[in-house]
Enzyme design. Structure first.
Site, PDB file in Angstrom:
ATOM      1  CD  GLU A   1    -128.643 -28.515  32.825  1.00 31.30           C
ATOM      2  OE1 GLU A   1    -129.842 -28.667  32.552  1.00 31.30           O
ATOM      3  OE2 GLU A   1    -127.949 -27.598  32.354  1.00 31.30           O
TER       4      GLU A   1
ATOM      5  CE1 TYR B   1    -126.407 -35.175  31.764  1.00 31.53           C
ATOM      6  CE2 TYR B   1    -126.795 -33.192  33.066  1.00 31.53           C
ATOM      7  CZ  TYR B   1    -126.006 -34.280  32.746  1.00 31.53           C
ATOM      8  OH  TYR B   1    -124.818 -34.490  33.416  1.00 31.53           O
TER       9      TYR B   1
ATOM     10  CB  SER C   1    -126.058 -32.444  36.899  1.00 30.32           C
ATOM     11  OG  SER C   1    -126.058 -31.297  36.075  1.00 30.32           O
TER      12      SER C   1
END
Length: 335
Positions: free
Chosen positions: A135, A157, A133
């Site tokens: 992220e 996350y 991701s």
């Protein structure tokens, strides 16, 4: 023609974790279209996935297993004998990871490791895709980000996804396993839950245009994201496992759009002026939790995999609004 004594060609079989989510269901459909036999890992009764999987529930094999239970993963692999495993299972709503950091770490980080160990035990030749991701970049040190950008995750996350990203690379180097990580930026579709901003906006625009609601209240309209179409992004996942060499790939459009742009396109698709119906509330601002400058450079995927996004931002937003209009009209007609 095959000759006597030739080894039989192994059928292409895929096992997908997180098959009940947006990406999992879109990927399962793509794999079926490509001629695969598809199995999906689920944790609940099959009936719980009927709404998200629709007709797919009759076309794929659903296997009960738990990413945190190594033996059940081994049994799932032995039962389905996949040539490819796509690990998409993880809590995907990023803000919630602050409320459930332990669960997020277990499924996103430990779950990926558990699956890699199960593959290594059952059949190390299985090709493995790990859903990474954007992220993992958190507060990026450069913009746009590439595969060489140093991870700097901020959210639970993002931290868990960074671990999974690194462990997949470790198994590639230590055991010679074919592991590929897709560093995917925000990608949406009509299958997204309403918790996610683009779907929330699309549904509100549709509902307001039908007279079912009056107002949409949002946070910071200047916040920006690199948004793409999930159908394009799952094709990238598949392409990664078809390539001759394993690797990591940023999958993104390379263009950021503000929440205001998202709102403008959505309400225009519903025949409305967003300024008449949308209000920004500072209490909904994410503050320090807001990530900035996350824009991906997918040059490697374009060059190596031949991947290109086919659906533009405006087309994506219109697609989502039209899907919610159809849903709401069908619900009204059935009352």
């Amino acid at each position: 023609m095959p000759h006597p004594g030739d080894s039989p060609v192994r059928a292409r079989r895929a096992l997908v974790t997180g098959v009940g989510g947006q990406d999992g269901s879109l990927l399962a459909r793509l794999l079926l279209d490509e001629g695969y036999e598809v199995a999906g890992v689920v944790r609940r009764e099959h009936s719980a996935y009927r709404d998200t999987l629709g007709d797919l529930i009759e076309r794929i094999e659903l296997v009960r297993a738990d990413l945190l239970h190594h033996t059940s993963l081994v049994q799932a692999l032995q039962a389905t004998r996949p040539t490819e495993v796509y690990n998409l299972a993880a809590p995907s709503f990023v803000p919630r990871s602050w409320d459930e950091p332990i669960v997020t770490a277990e499924f996103a980080a430990v779950g990926a490791t558990s699956m890699l160990e199960a593959i290594r035990e059952v059949d190390p030749s299985i090709r493995f895709y790990q859903a990474s991701s954007s992220e993992i970049f958190g507060e990026p040190r450069e913009t746009p980000q590439t595969e060489q950008t140093a991870p700097s995750p901020l959210t639970p996350y993002g931290v868990a996804k960074a671990y999974a990203h690194f462990i997949a690379g470790s198994y590639r180097k230590r055991y010679g396993m074919f592991t590929a990580c897709g560093i995917l930026y925000n990608h949406e579709s009509p299958l997204r839950p309403v918790d996610f901003l683009p779907r929330k906006v699309a549904r509100a625009a549709a509902a307001i245009s039908l007279g079912l609601e009056q107002e949409l209240v949002l946070g910071d309209l200047s916040a920006r994201r690199d948004w793409g179409y999930a159908g394009d992004y799952v094709r990238a996942m598949w392409l990664m496992l078809q390539h001759s060499e394993p690797g990591d790939y940023v999958i993104a459009t390379g263009v950021s759009h503000s929440v205001e742009e998202l709102v403008e396109h959505a309400f225009r698709a519903a025949g409305l002026d967003w300024r008449d119906h949308v209000r920004s509330d500072t209490s909904l601002y994410r503050g320090a939790a807001e990530l900035h400058d996350l824009v991906g450079d997918a040059s490697k995927a374009r060059r190596v995999l031949g991947w290109e996004p086919a659906v533009s931002f405006e087309e994506l937003v219109r697609l989502m609004v039209e899907a919610d209009l159809a849903r709401l009209q069908e619900a009204s007609a059935s009352r």
